[in-house]
Write a protein that holds these residues in place. Structure first.
Motif, PDB file in Angstrom:
ATOM      1  N   GLY A  49       0.822  -1.203   0.000  1.00  0.00           N
ATOM      2  CA  GLY A  49       0.000   0.000   0.000  1.00  0.00           C
ATOM      3  C   GLY A  49       0.852   1.246   0.000  1.00  0.00           C
ATOM      4  N   VAL A  50       1.665   1.396  -1.037  1.00  0.00           N
ATOM      5  CA  VAL A  50       2.529   2.575  -1.177  1.00  0.00           C
ATOM      6  C   VAL A  50       2.367   3.133  -2.583  1.00  0.00           C
ATOM      7  CG1 VAL A  50       4.222   1.740   0.502  1.00  0.00           C
ATOM      8  CG2 VAL A  50       4.521   1.202  -1.920  1.00  0.00           C
ATOM      9  N   ASP A  51       2.769   4.388  -2.759  1.00  0.00           N
ATOM     10  CA  ASP A  51       2.776   5.018  -4.070  1.00  0.00           C
ATOM     11  C   ASP A  51       4.230   5.311  -4.434  1.00  0.00           C
ATOM     12  OD1 ASP A  51       2.535   6.481  -6.345  1.00  0.00           O
ATOM     13  OD2 ASP A  51       1.041   7.886  -5.584  1.00  0.00           O
ATOM     14  N   PRO A  52       4.861   4.421  -5.209  1.00  0.00           N
ATOM     15  CA  PRO A  52       6.288   4.562  -5.518  1.00  0.00           C
ATOM     16  C   PRO A  52       6.640   5.824  -6.300  1.00  0.00           C
ATOM     17  CG  PRO A  52       5.465   2.361  -6.068  1.00  0.00           C
ATOM     18  CD  PRO A  52       4.280   3.223  -5.821  1.00  0.00           C
ATOM     19  N   ARG A  53       5.622   6.541  -6.773  1.00  0.00           N
ATOM     20  CA  ARG A  53       5.914   7.796  -7.489  1.00  0.00           C
ATOM     21  C   ARG A  53       6.483   8.841  -6.535  1.00  0.00           C
ATOM     22  NH1 ARG A  53       0.193   8.938 -10.143  1.00  0.00           N
ATOM     23  NH2 ARG A  53      -0.338   8.386  -7.981  1.00  0.00           N
ATOM     24  N   ALA A  55       9.076   9.723  -3.578  1.00  0.00           N
ATOM     25  CA  ALA A  55      10.359   9.223  -3.079  1.00  0.00           C
ATOM     26  C   ALA A  55      10.282   8.725  -1.645  1.00  0.00           C
ATOM     27  CB  ALA A  55      11.420  10.318  -3.199  1.00  0.00           C
ATOM     28  N   ASP A  56       9.400   9.327  -0.841  1.00  0.00           N
ATOM     29  CA  ASP A  56       9.317   8.925   0.562  1.00  0.00           C
ATOM     30  C   ASP A  56       8.456   7.682   0.764  1.00  0.00           C
ATOM     31  OD1 ASP A  56       6.870  10.048   0.004  1.00  0.00           O
ATOM     32  OD2 ASP A  56       6.855  11.452   1.691  1.00  0.00           O
ATOM     33  N   GLN A  57       8.010   7.061  -0.341  1.00  0.00           N
ATOM     34  CA  GLN A  57       7.247   5.816  -0.233  1.00  0.00           C
ATOM     35  C   GLN A  57       7.896   4.669  -1.006  1.00  0.00           C
ATOM     36  OE1 GLN A  57       2.898   5.910  -0.368  1.00  0.00           O
ATOM     37  NE2 GLN A  57       2.926   8.145  -0.305  1.00  0.00           N
ATOM     38  N   VAL A  58       9.134   4.859  -1.410  1.00  0.00           N
ATOM     39  CA  VAL A  58       9.857   3.794  -2.105  1.00  0.00           C
ATOM     40  C   VAL A  58      10.365   2.788  -1.071  1.00  0.00           C
ATOM     41  CG1 VAL A  58      11.895   3.221  -3.475  1.00  0.00           C
ATOM     42  CG2 VAL A  58      10.518   5.226  -4.055  1.00  0.00           C
ATOM     43  N   VAL A  59      10.030   1.544  -1.270  1.00  0.00           N
ATOM     44  CA  VAL A  59      10.461   0.472  -0.357  1.00  0.00           C
ATOM     45  C   VAL A  59      11.607  -0.290  -1.017  1.00  0.00           C
ATOM     46  CG1 VAL A  59       9.781  -1.624   0.873  1.00  0.00           C
ATOM     47  CG2 VAL A  59       8.140   0.265   0.603  1.00  0.00           C
ATOM     48  N   ARG A  60      12.737  -0.289  -0.365  1.00  0.00           N
ATOM     49  CA  ARG A  60      13.924  -0.939  -0.905  1.00  0.00           C
ATOM     50  C   ARG A  60      14.778  -1.450   0.238  1.00  0.00           C
ATOM     51  NH1 ARG A  60      18.297   1.799  -5.105  1.00  0.00           N
ATOM     52  NH2 ARG A  60      19.589  -0.059  -5.395  1.00  0.00           N
ATOM     53  N   GLY A  61      15.427  -2.571   0.041  1.00  0.00           N
ATOM     54  CA  GLY A  61      16.298  -3.085   1.091  1.00  0.00           C
ATOM     55  C   GLY A  61      16.928  -4.405   0.713  1.00  0.00           C
ATOM     56  N   THR A  62      17.591  -5.013   1.669  1.00  0.00           N
ATOM     57  CA  THR A  62      18.217  -6.316   1.475  1.00  0.00           C
ATOM     58  C   THR A  62      17.878  -7.215   2.654  1.00  0.00           C
ATOM     59  OG1 THR A  62      20.259  -5.646   2.597  1.00  0.00           O
ATOM     60  CG2 THR A  62      20.156  -5.315   0.214  1.00  0.00           C
ATOM     61  N   ASP A 165       8.264  -2.006  -7.346  1.00  0.00           N
ATOM     62  CA  ASP A 165       8.209  -1.555  -8.732  1.00  0.00           C
ATOM     63  C   ASP A 165       7.177  -0.443  -8.884  1.00  0.00           C
ATOM     64  OD1 ASP A 165       5.672  -2.738  -8.823  1.00  0.00           O
ATOM     65  OD2 ASP A 165       6.372  -4.531  -9.864  1.00  0.00           O
ATOM     66  N   LYS A 166       6.958   0.004 -10.103  1.00  0.00           N
ATOM     67  CA  LYS A 166       6.065   1.134 -10.351  1.00  0.00           C
ATOM     68  C   LYS A 166       4.620   0.833  -9.947  1.00  0.00           C
ATOM     69  CE  LYS A 166       8.816   3.027 -14.149  1.00  0.00           C
ATOM     70  NZ  LYS A 166       8.841   3.375 -15.604  1.00  0.00           N
ATOM     71  N   GLY A 167       4.268  -0.440  -9.920  1.00  0.00           N
ATOM     72  CA  GLY A 167       2.908  -0.821  -9.562  1.00  0.00           C
ATOM     73  C   GLY A 167       2.705  -1.049  -8.072  1.00  0.00           C
ATOM     74  N   GLY A 168       3.761  -0.837  -7.283  1.00  0.00           N
ATOM     75  CA  GLY A 168       3.652  -1.049  -5.847  1.00  0.00           C
ATOM     76  C   GLY A 168       3.863  -2.489  -5.424  1.00  0.00           C
ATOM     77  N   TYR A 207      -0.676  -1.642   4.661  1.00  0.00           N
ATOM     78  CA  TYR A 207       0.653  -1.699   4.046  1.00  0.00           C
ATOM     79  C   TYR A 207       0.847  -2.988   3.246  1.00  0.00           C
ATOM     80  CZ  TYR A 207       5.794  -1.814   3.795  1.00  0.00           C
ATOM     81  OH  TYR A 207       7.101  -1.888   3.369  1.00  0.00           O
ATOM     82  N   ILE A 208       0.669  -4.139   3.883  1.00  0.00           N
ATOM     83  CA  ILE A 208       0.763  -5.429   3.182  1.00  0.00           C
ATOM     84  C   ILE A 208      -0.627  -5.783   2.667  1.00  0.00           C
ATOM     85  CG2 ILE A 208       1.406  -7.867   3.328  1.00  0.00           C
ATOM     86  CD1 ILE A 208       3.794  -6.136   3.753  1.00  0.00           C
ATOM     87  N   ARG A 209      -0.865  -5.568   1.396  1.00  0.00           N
ATOM     88  CA  ARG A 209      -2.212  -5.762   0.846  1.00  0.00           C
ATOM     89  C   ARG A 209      -2.466  -7.191   0.361  1.00  0.00           C
ATOM     90  NH1 ARG A 209      -3.685  -0.186  -2.491  1.00  0.00           N
ATOM     91  NH2 ARG A 209      -3.714   1.184  -0.651  1.00  0.00           N
TER      92      ARG A 209
END
Length: 229
Positions: A49-53, A55-62, A165-168, A207-209
């Motif tokens: 449940g994020v909008d990757p457009r 920057a403060d909602q981009v989810v990235r990690g390892t 990705d762009k689709g969340g 968040y986790i849809r």
């Protein structure tokens, strides 16, 4: 006109498409429905449940998968001086600055590229080659570091990178069909826990849809997201 083969359709009949299973049930189904002659990769798809457009909602990690990925990772380290021996001792497959020219000449026979910060100036020139293939080192992914030994061990030991990705959506492998259910469960839990912890402060609502798991060739199984909300 059918879009799937007989084996896929037969496998699909073993799961209830309208039901959300707990992770253990879903993993058992995925293993049971795998029909390819090769050892299929088990993959997880997560709708966030994020909008990757923004920057403060981009989810990235390892995340380092406890049971590994089931794939032998070929690790290249671009480093000089004492860091060369450090990387070799840690198990890197290729080490040295001479590989910069090889990459320029078209060589890309590696899966992970690690570099020390002092080498990034030269690597930046290869962004057009490495970037589209997801091979460009990044500090956030732990692949730009002076602690090359740790980075090599983690990459060899099952470290994966994920990014919305762009689709969340986030797609990530968690092992092979040949893994035991316990191994796949531990990898799945490690991935989901890491993604939950990576929730952006700006994300609103659920968040986790949706979460689904499948093998490379098999049908997907929906997982109950209640434990992750």
């Amino acid at each position: 006109m059918n879009t799937h083969g007989k084996k896929y359709r037969a496998a699909s009949e073993r799961r209830d498409q309208a039901k959300a299973y707990d992770s253990k049930q879903a993993i058992a189904l995925v293993k049971g429905m795998a029909f390819a002659k090769f050892d299929e990769t088990v993959e997880v798809a997560i709708r966030l449940g994020v909008d990757p457009r923004h920057a403060d909602q981009v989810v990235r990690g390892t995340v380092v998968l406890p049971a590994g990925t089931g794939k032998t990772m070929r690790v290249l380290v671009i480093a000089a001086g004492a860091k060369v021996q450090e990387a070799q001792d840690a198990g890197a497959d290729f080490v040295g600055t001479e590989f910069l020219q090889k990459i320029k000449d078209g060589w890309l026979d590696f899966d992970v590229l690690i570099a020390t910060p002092d080498q990034m100036g030269q690597l930046g020139q290869l962004g057009r080659v490495l970037g589209p293939r997801g091979l460009m080192p990044n500090p956030k992914a732990g692949t730009v570091t002076f602690d090359v030994a740790k980075a090599v061990r983690e990459s060899k030991g099952g470290k994966i990178e994920f990014r919305v990705d762009k689709g969340g959506n986030v797609h990530a492998p968690i092992g092979k069909v040949s893994f035991t259910p316990e191994q796949l469960e531990s990898n799945f839990t490690a991935l989901l826990d890491t993604i939950v912890r990576a929730k952006p402060a700006a994300a609103k609502g659920v968040y986790i849809r949706n979460v689904a798991i499948s093998s490379s060739m098999g049908p997907g199984v929906t997982i109950d997201t209640t434990p992750f909300r």
